[in-house]
Design a protein around this motif. Structure first.
Motif, PDB file in Angstrom:
ATOM      1  N   MET A  68     -44.879   9.243  26.629  1.00 20.16           N
ATOM      2  CA  MET A  68     -46.280   8.602  26.649  1.00 20.16           C
ATOM      3  C   MET A  68     -47.068   8.614  27.536  1.00 20.16           C
ATOM      4  O   MET A  68     -46.119   7.482  29.068  1.00 20.16           O
ATOM      5  CB  MET A  68     -46.745   7.477  25.881  1.00 20.16           C
ATOM      6  N   ASP A  69     -47.639   8.981  29.442  1.00 19.64           N
ATOM      7  CA  ASP A  69     -48.023   8.838  29.886  1.00 19.64           C
ATOM      8  C   ASP A  69     -49.465   7.880  29.388  1.00 19.64           C
ATOM      9  O   ASP A  69     -50.420   8.585  30.378  1.00 19.64           O
ATOM     10  CB  ASP A  69     -48.094  10.052  30.698  1.00 19.64           C
ATOM     11  N   LEU A  70     -48.995   6.283  29.496  1.00 18.67           N
ATOM     12  CA  LEU A  70     -50.817   6.039  29.979  1.00 18.67           C
ATOM     13  C   LEU A  70     -51.418   5.921  30.816  1.00 18.67           C
ATOM     14  O   LEU A  70     -53.018   6.244  30.785  1.00 18.67           O
ATOM     15  CB  LEU A  70     -50.355   4.509  29.424  1.00 18.67           C
ATOM     16  N   LYS A  71     -50.988   5.573  31.923  1.00 16.49           N
ATOM     17  CA  LYS A  71     -52.233   5.949  33.093  1.00 16.49           C
ATOM     18  C   LYS A  71     -52.566   7.524  33.075  1.00 16.49           C
ATOM     19  O   LYS A  71     -53.975   7.753  33.411  1.00 16.49           O
ATOM     20  CB  LYS A  71     -51.325   5.895  34.996  1.00 16.49           C
ATOM     21  N   LYS A  72     -51.800   8.736  32.553  1.00 19.74           N
ATOM     22  CA  LYS A  72     -52.932   9.935  33.226  1.00 19.74           C
ATOM     23  C   LYS A  72     -53.790   9.852  31.498  1.00 19.74           C
ATOM     24  O   LYS A  72     -55.003  10.104  31.686  1.00 19.74           O
ATOM     25  CB  LYS A  72     -51.831  11.431  32.644  1.00 19.74           C
ATOM     26  N   TYR A  73     -53.113   9.286  30.918  1.00 15.75           N
ATOM     27  CA  TYR A  73     -54.406   9.098  28.803  1.00 15.75           C
ATOM     28  C   TYR A  73     -55.265   8.177  29.317  1.00 15.75           C
ATOM     29  O   TYR A  73     -56.311   8.668  29.354  1.00 15.75           O
ATOM     30  CB  TYR A  73     -54.164   8.916  28.091  1.00 15.75           C
ATOM     31  N   ILE A  74     -55.664   7.107  30.523  1.00 17.19           N
ATOM     32  CA  ILE A  74     -56.790   6.750  31.025  1.00 17.19           C
ATOM     33  C   ILE A  74     -57.927   7.809  31.695  1.00 17.19           C
ATOM     34  O   ILE A  74     -58.832   6.829  31.556  1.00 17.19           O
ATOM     35  CB  ILE A  74     -56.010   5.062  31.718  1.00 17.19           C
ATOM     36  N   GLU A  75     -57.204   7.850  32.939  1.00 17.89           N
ATOM     37  CA  GLU A  75     -57.461   8.800  33.579  1.00 17.89           C
ATOM     38  C   GLU A  75     -58.238   9.584  32.927  1.00 17.89           C
ATOM     39  O   GLU A  75     -59.950   9.874  33.433  1.00 17.89           O
ATOM     40  CB  GLU A  75     -56.717   9.038  34.696  1.00 17.89           C
ATOM     41  N   ALA A  76     -57.752  10.880  32.302  1.00 13.94           N
ATOM     42  CA  ALA A  76     -58.599  11.459  31.203  1.00 13.94           C
ATOM     43  C   ALA A  76     -59.707  11.444  30.423  1.00 13.94           C
ATOM     44  O   ALA A  76     -60.462  11.531  30.455  1.00 13.94           O
ATOM     45  CB  ALA A  76     -57.642  12.260  30.383  1.00 13.94           C
ATOM     46  N   GLY A  77     -59.548   9.915  29.784  1.00  9.80           N
ATOM     47  CA  GLY A  77     -60.521   9.101  29.615  1.00  9.80           C
ATOM     48  C   GLY A  77     -61.710   8.665  30.260  1.00  9.80           C
ATOM     49  O   GLY A  77     -62.823   8.870  30.013  1.00  9.80           O
TER      50      GLY A  77
END
Ligand code: MN
Ligand code: MN
Length: 287
Positions: free
Chosen positions: A1-10
């Motif tokens: 799980m790459d949280l930073k990338k999920y947050i940027e994509a969001g």
């Protein structure tokens, strides 16, 4: 799980959704909106998770315009704008509904927004998907509408837009639980119809379902889109793209998504957010 990338994509998905909602106006073309929103996502440093979906009135999902598309938004249309951004395969998926120039369907649209807000309030690690569904169904029914029973939210994983779990829009009795770490989308749909969609004709959105021994054009587009859905118009560099995509479907290599529609006289609205559950925290990445 790459949280930073999920947050940027969001974040990029949320901004693209707000930008797209402003563009949807009477006499503007579907093609113009889809292309502008997808360019917005790319300029922001991401890629579309899937083609911008612009689904009108009784159509719930899965229409994207073709190159040279002659569809224009008309006064009174109820348009579901569904889009997402991905950063290195980490996906956002978000939607809202825009009524073009009128307010006749405000309550229907609000029902989906409230259903999602109520679902957000109940979210916690270990929640069953049927509890989320019950909150959605109760909210939509209390507004006098039906949820769409055969459309669901879904788990998300890297380059995978429908990972493992489905999150129903009603209490289906499922004991499947959402346990961290998990990314997922919740997407209440409401209608003044019975609440069942059927497949229509193809909506110009494709996805690889078999990826062994790809060659030539197929290998080129697979390298670009991986296992995420893509638009026919994204392949238009090749003059024979329509024939080649059709052949890919016949060979069982590509899936061509059908549009999903309620009966013609009924209206459909949708609201969607993406979530990441980490430990005991639930982050709404697209809000
Ligand atoms: Mn979506
Ligand atoms: Mn979704």
């Amino acid at each position: 799980m790459d949280l930073k990338k999920y947050i940027e994509a969001g974040k990029i998905g949320k901004e693209a959704r707000e930008y797209g909602a402003e563009l949807i106006k009477e006499n503007v073309s579907y093609y113009e909106v889809a292309e502008k929103v997808e360019k917005y996502i790319i300029d922001a440093g991401a890629f579309p998770s899937f083609p911008v979906n612009l689904s009108r009135n009784n159509i719930a999902a899965h229409y994207t315009p073709v190159k040279g598309d002659n569809m224009y938004f008309r006064r009174g249309d109820v348009i579901k704008l569904d889009l997402g951004a991905h950063v290195d395969g980490y996906i956002s998926d978000t939607a809202l509904t825009v009524e073009v120039g009128t307010n006749k369907w405000e309550n229907l649209i609000d029902a989906t927004r409230e259903a999602l807000n109520n679902a957000i309030k109940t979210l916690r690690p270990g929640i069953t998907v049927s509890e989320i569904g019950r909150v959605i169904e109760d909210t939509i029914k209390s507004s006098g509408y039906n949820p769409i029973y055969n459309l669901t939210g879904h788990g998300l994983a890297r380059y995978d837009l429908h990972h493992r779990i489905s999150i129903p829009n009603y209490d289906d009795g499922s004991v499947t639980r959402i346990e961290p770490p998990m990314a997922f989308a919740i997407e209440p749909f409401a209608t003044d119809g019975r609440g069942y969609v059927k497949n229509g004709k193809g909506g110009n959105i494709y996805m690889f379902i078999r990826t062994e021994n790809l060659k030539g054009f197929y290998l080129d587009i697979f390298k670009k889109f991986r296992t995420l859905p893509f638009a026919a118009r994204w392949c238009a560099d090749n003059p024979d793209y329509i024939a080649i995509l059709g052949k890919g479907v016949k060979m069982g290599m590509l899936h061509h998504f059908p549009i999903l529609k309620e009966k013609k006289k009924f209206m459909v609205a949708q609201t969607e957010h993406t979530f990441v559950m980490t430990g005991d925290e639930v982050i709404v990445t697209t809000r």
